[in-house]
Design a protein around this motif. Structure first.
Motif: not given
Length: 125
Positions: A106-125
């Motif tokens: 969502r647009p309001h969450f784009r400036d929070q360093d929620l990159s694909k790599d960051m999200v992936e690290s939380y998802y697969f851990n």
């Protein structure tokens, strides 16, 4: 064009955006929803929720808000997950069994360093 500094939540509360919080200059360490300093993310982590057939309307709404065009239907039902922070839907991810293929925020969450790599690290851990 200046980015919004606040917006109203569906419950009618004023929510400070990451732009507002960046302008303040320092982290207050109260786990703000849009913390641009990473405190909320480190403290509360991302959560993930299954997307069911009844959630398709929300997925389409996020795509429209984000102005992203992507075919999510081949990922239903097992390979699409909502990304959650403080019980708020930030967006969704599309994955296969070993990697996150796409992240739509969502647009309001784009400036929070929620990159694909960051999200992936939380998802697969």
């Amino acid at each position: 064009m200046q980015k919004e500094l606040t917006y109203l939540s569906p419950e009618g509360h004023t929510v400070f955006t990451s732009q507002f919080l960046k302008k303040r200059g320092t982290c207050c360490k109260t786990a703000c929803l849009h913390c641009p300093y990473g405190f909320t993310l480190k403290k509360l982590k991302l959560q993930f929720k299954d997307v069911t057939d009844s959630d398709v309307e929300m997925v389409e709404s996020i795509l429209k808000e984000s102005e992203v065009s992507i075919d999510y239907k081949p990922f239903l039902p097992d390979n699409i997950k909502f990304i959650m922070l403080k019980e708020h839907v930030c967006g969704f991810l599309l994955k296969n069994h070993i990697v996150v293929k796409h992240v739509v925020l969502r647009p309001h969450f784009r400036d929070q360093d929620l990159s694909k790599d960051m999200v992936e690290s939380y998802y697969f851990n």
